[in-house]
Motif scaffolding. Structure first.
Motif, short mmCIF file in Angstrom:
data_model
loop_
_atom_site.label_atom_id
_atom_site.label_comp_id
_atom_site.label_asym_id
_atom_site.label_seq_id
_atom_site.Cartn_x
_atom_site.Cartn_y
_atom_site.Cartn_z
N VAL A 90 5.78 0.66 -4.70
CA VAL A 90 6.03 1.68 -5.72
C VAL A 90 5.08 1.45 -6.89
O VAL A 90 4.45 2.37 -7.42
CB VAL A 90 7.50 1.61 -6.20
N GLU A 91 4.96 0.18 -7.27
CA GLU A 91 4.10 -0.19 -8.39
C GLU A 91 2.64 0.19 -8.11
O GLU A 91 1.95 0.74 -8.98
CB GLU A 91 4.26 -1.69 -8.65
N TRP A 92 2.17 -0.08 -6.91
CA TRP A 92 0.79 0.28 -6.57
C TRP A 92 0.57 1.78 -6.66
O TRP A 92 -0.46 2.24 -7.15
CB TRP A 92 0.45 -0.22 -5.15
N SER A 93 1.57 2.54 -6.19
CA SER A 93 1.42 4.00 -6.26
C SER A 93 1.28 4.43 -7.71
O SER A 93 0.46 5.29 -8.05
CB SER A 93 2.62 4.70 -5.63
N ARG A 94 2.09 3.81 -8.58
CA ARG A 94 2.05 4.15 -10.01
C ARG A 94 0.70 3.80 -10.61
O ARG A 94 0.14 4.54 -11.38
CB ARG A 94 3.14 3.38 -10.76
N GLN A 95 0.24 2.60 -10.25
CA GLN A 95 -1.04 2.17 -10.81
C GLN A 95 -2.19 3.04 -10.33
O GLN A 95 -3.16 3.26 -11.05
CB GLN A 95 -1.30 0.69 -10.48
N ALA A 96 -2.08 3.51 -9.10
CA ALA A 96 -3.14 4.38 -8.57
C ALA A 96 -3.24 5.65 -9.40
O ALA A 96 -4.31 6.13 -9.73
CB ALA A 96 -2.87 4.71 -7.10
N ALA A 97 -2.08 6.21 -9.76
CA ALA A 97 -2.03 7.36 -10.65
C ALA A 97 -0.58 7.55 -11.09
O ALA A 97 0.31 7.64 -10.24
CB ALA A 97 -2.53 8.62 -9.95
N MET A 98 -0.38 7.59 -12.38
CA MET A 98 0.98 7.75 -12.90
C MET A 98 1.64 8.98 -12.28
O MET A 98 2.79 8.95 -11.87
CB MET A 98 0.93 7.91 -14.43
N LEU A 99 0.89 10.08 -12.25
CA LEU A 99 1.41 11.28 -11.60
C LEU A 99 0.76 11.39 -10.22
O LEU A 99 -0.44 11.61 -10.11
CB LEU A 99 1.04 12.51 -12.43
N HIS A 100 1.58 11.16 -9.18
CA HIS A 100 0.98 11.23 -7.85
C HIS A 100 1.79 12.14 -6.95
O HIS A 100 2.95 12.44 -7.21
CB HIS A 100 0.84 9.82 -7.25
N ASP A 101 1.16 12.54 -5.87
CA ASP A 101 1.78 13.43 -4.89
C ASP A 101 2.89 12.66 -4.15
O ASP A 101 2.65 11.59 -3.60
CB ASP A 101 0.68 13.87 -3.90
N ALA A 102 4.09 13.22 -4.17
CA ALA A 102 5.24 12.54 -3.56
C ALA A 102 5.03 12.30 -2.06
O ALA A 102 5.58 11.35 -1.49
CB ALA A 102 6.51 13.35 -3.79
N ARG A 103 4.22 13.12 -1.42
CA ARG A 103 3.96 12.93 0.00
C ARG A 103 3.18 11.64 0.24
O ARG A 103 3.40 10.92 1.21
CB ARG A 103 3.18 14.13 0.57
N GLU A 104 2.26 11.35 -0.71
CA GLU A 104 1.47 10.13 -0.56
C GLU A 104 2.28 8.91 -0.99
O GLU A 104 2.12 7.82 -0.44
CB GLU A 104 0.16 10.24 -1.35
N TYR A 105 3.15 9.11 -1.99
CA TYR A 105 4.08 8.02 -2.36
C TYR A 105 4.85 7.60 -1.12
O TYR A 105 4.94 6.40 -0.80
CB TYR A 105 5.03 8.53 -3.46
N ASP A 106 5.37 8.56 -0.37
CA ASP A 106 6.12 8.24 0.84
C ASP A 106 5.25 7.55 1.88
O ASP A 106 5.70 6.62 2.56
CB ASP A 106 6.74 9.51 1.43
N ALA A 107 4.00 8.02 1.99
CA ALA A 107 3.09 7.39 2.96
C ALA A 107 2.92 5.91 2.63
O ALA A 107 2.83 5.06 3.52
CB ALA A 107 1.74 8.09 2.95
N VAL A 108 2.91 5.60 1.34
CA VAL A 108 2.73 4.20 0.92
C VAL A 108 4.02 3.40 1.08
O VAL A 108 4.04 2.36 1.74
CB VAL A 108 2.25 4.14 -0.56
N VAL A 109 5.12 3.88 0.48
CA VAL A 109 6.32 3.03 0.42
C VAL A 109 7.02 2.88 1.78
O VAL A 109 7.77 1.93 1.98
CB VAL A 109 7.35 3.50 -0.65
N ALA A 110 6.75 3.80 2.72
CA ALA A 110 7.39 3.68 4.04
C ALA A 110 6.82 2.51 4.84
O ALA A 110 7.41 2.10 5.84
CB ALA A 110 7.24 4.98 4.82
#
Ligand code: ASP
Ligand code: MG
Length: 456
Positions: A90-110
């Motif tokens: 979750v933290e990496w997704s945030r650091q990549a971009a505070m506002l990110h596409d939820a589809r890519e958040y899921d791709a990462v955290v899954a």
């Protein structure tokens, strides 16, 4: 020529039958949780992040799984990511971009669950247990497209059952994830979501029980750190567990209990730190069964006490007493995604203005104040008061439906301890009081004793 059986032979056979019956009977006694008659009962076992935190613990999990396989169960195991792994993702997704596409958040955290599912399957295979890992999209576990907090729409249990039958294969399933039906994209179910995966799979394969292995050995009457005399409940009804879970007893994701209630899945909360070899299969396992209230023989009036110190109180003074005011207050709060909990409104004395008090999570306190100050023009009030040093204490029990005076008893006991009640709310199976945060422990202990929950 007709041959009659030799009397001794017949005897032996009768004895054999009797012994057979006896073995079956003892077998059932030895495995009291085993479904009657069903030789290959199905079992779901779910392990949370702390239970799969490293390879040693994954090996421990594998031994638990093997124990159940050896006992004759067809097993589906649902795993979480290693402790801390999801936070990191979750933290990496945030650091990549505070506002990110939820589809890519899921791709990462899954991905966290994918790792543990694969590792557990490898370890099981190494122990000679036939196992295969499954990701959400492979089964599939179909969900809606609310990326980051998707809801399960359906689970294909047929493939798992086929593999149980044909290969005796253990299914190791990545929890917390699914696939959106239309787009085929990976989704996740919200934090703590692998509990929900487990219950959904248990429902899909008709499991006899869904065992939730976790770092506590069951559900307690209250937090044992506050009340050392708290004890583990043997059974708790779904509805009670829902109240406890949503009131901050963080044992299971709330949605998983809802799902269990709808599909009548027997959920058993137990410890994963108990050594697999220390478990005596002739004794019922220790833990808490979450089940239908009809399955609870000795129903108590009060079953548990929950509390939350993360509460803040807001009082709006002298609001207009006219239609639409509540909507003018709670509309903007809802739009800001602020969850309002207790709401108390006075009947106005003068017919013109009234006071309104409610609570919000303390993390949202400042935001709520700002929201209400902005809306002051449309609401119309004299003053805004608030406090964050408050706590909510809740008493839960299905027995309250049929017993009068349960809450009255509490008010008296709290008064005797000099605890002032700021607000009260009640529902069919619970009541909550808002008090000064510094008095939380005293209040919880007082009520725990009052309702006879202290262990002997
Ligand atoms: N790994 C996910 C989380 O930490 C899901 C789970 O553990 O249930 O939220
Ligand atoms: Mg959890």
């Amino acid at each position: 020529m007709l041959r009659l059986p030799h009397p001794t032979g017949m005897y032996t056979r009768l004895l054999g039958l009797a012994l057979g019956a006896l073995t079956f009977h003892v077998g059932r006694l030895l495995a009291p949780f085993c479904a009657s008659g069903n030789v290959m009962a199905r079992l779901v076992m779910k392990f949370g992040g702390t239970s799969v935190a490293d390879l040693d613990r994954i090996r421990n999990v594998a031994r638990h799984v093997k124990r159940e396989v050896d006992a004759g169960y067809d097993v589906a195991v649902i795993v979480s990511a290693m402790a801390g792994a999801t936070n990191q993702l979750v933290e990496w997704s945030r650091q990549a971009a505070m506002l990110h596409d939820a589809r890519e958040y899921d791709a990462v955290v899954a991905t966290g669950e994918q790792v543990t599912a694969g590792l557990l399957a490898i370890v099981l295979e190494g122990m000679g247990v036939n196992a295969r890992s499954w990701q959400g999209w492979q089964l599939p576990i179909l969900t809606d497209n609310a990326h980051g907090s998707a809801r399960i729409l359906g689970v294909n249990g047929a493939e798992l059952i086929k593999r149980f039958k044909e290969h005796g294969q253990v299914a190791v399933i990545a929890g917390f994830q699914g696939m959106h039906k239309e787009t085929g994209r990976v989704t996740t179910l919200g934090r703590g979501g692998s509990d929900t995966s487990a219950v959904a799979i248990a429902a899909a394969i008709g499991a006899e029980r869904c065992d939730i292995y976790t770092d506590v050995d069951g559900v307690y009457t209250t937090d044992p750190r506050v009340v050392p005399k708290a004890h583990r409940m043997d059974k708790i009804a779904y509805e009670e567990m829902l109240e406890l879970a949503s009131l901050g007893a963080k044992v299971m994701q709330v949605r998983s209990v809802e799902l269990g209630m709808v599909h009548n899945v027997r959920i058993f909360v137990r410890s994963s730190f108990e050594k697999p070899e220390d478990i005596d299969p002739s004794k019922p396992p220790s833990g808490t069964l979450i089940c239908d209230e009809g399955d609870i023989v000795e129903q108590q009036v009060v079953t548990g006490i929950a509390f939350s110190k993360d509460e803040a109180q807001i009082s709006i003074r002298r609001v207009q007493d006219k239609p639409g005011v509540a909507a003018a207050i709670f509309g903007p709060l809802a739009d800001s995604n602020i969850n309002v909990d207790m709401i108390v409104q006075n009947v106005s004395g003068d017919g013109a203005t009234t006071d309104l008090t409610f609570t919000v999570p303390s993390a949202d306190y400042e935001r709520a104040r700002v929201t209400l100050e902005k809306a002051k023009g449309s609401i119309g009030y004299a003053r805004l008061d608030g406090a964050t040093d408050v706590a909510k204490v809740s008493v839960i029990g299905i027995g309250m439906r049929s017993h009068a005076g349960v809450a009255a008893k509490a008010f008296k006991a709290l008064a005797e301890q000099n605890i002032n009640i700021l607000a009260i709310t009640t529902s069919e199976i619970k009541f909550s009081v808002l008090i000064k945060a510094t008095q939380t422990d005293l209040a919880v202990r007082t009520l725990h004793t009052l309702y006879g929950l202290d262990k002997a």
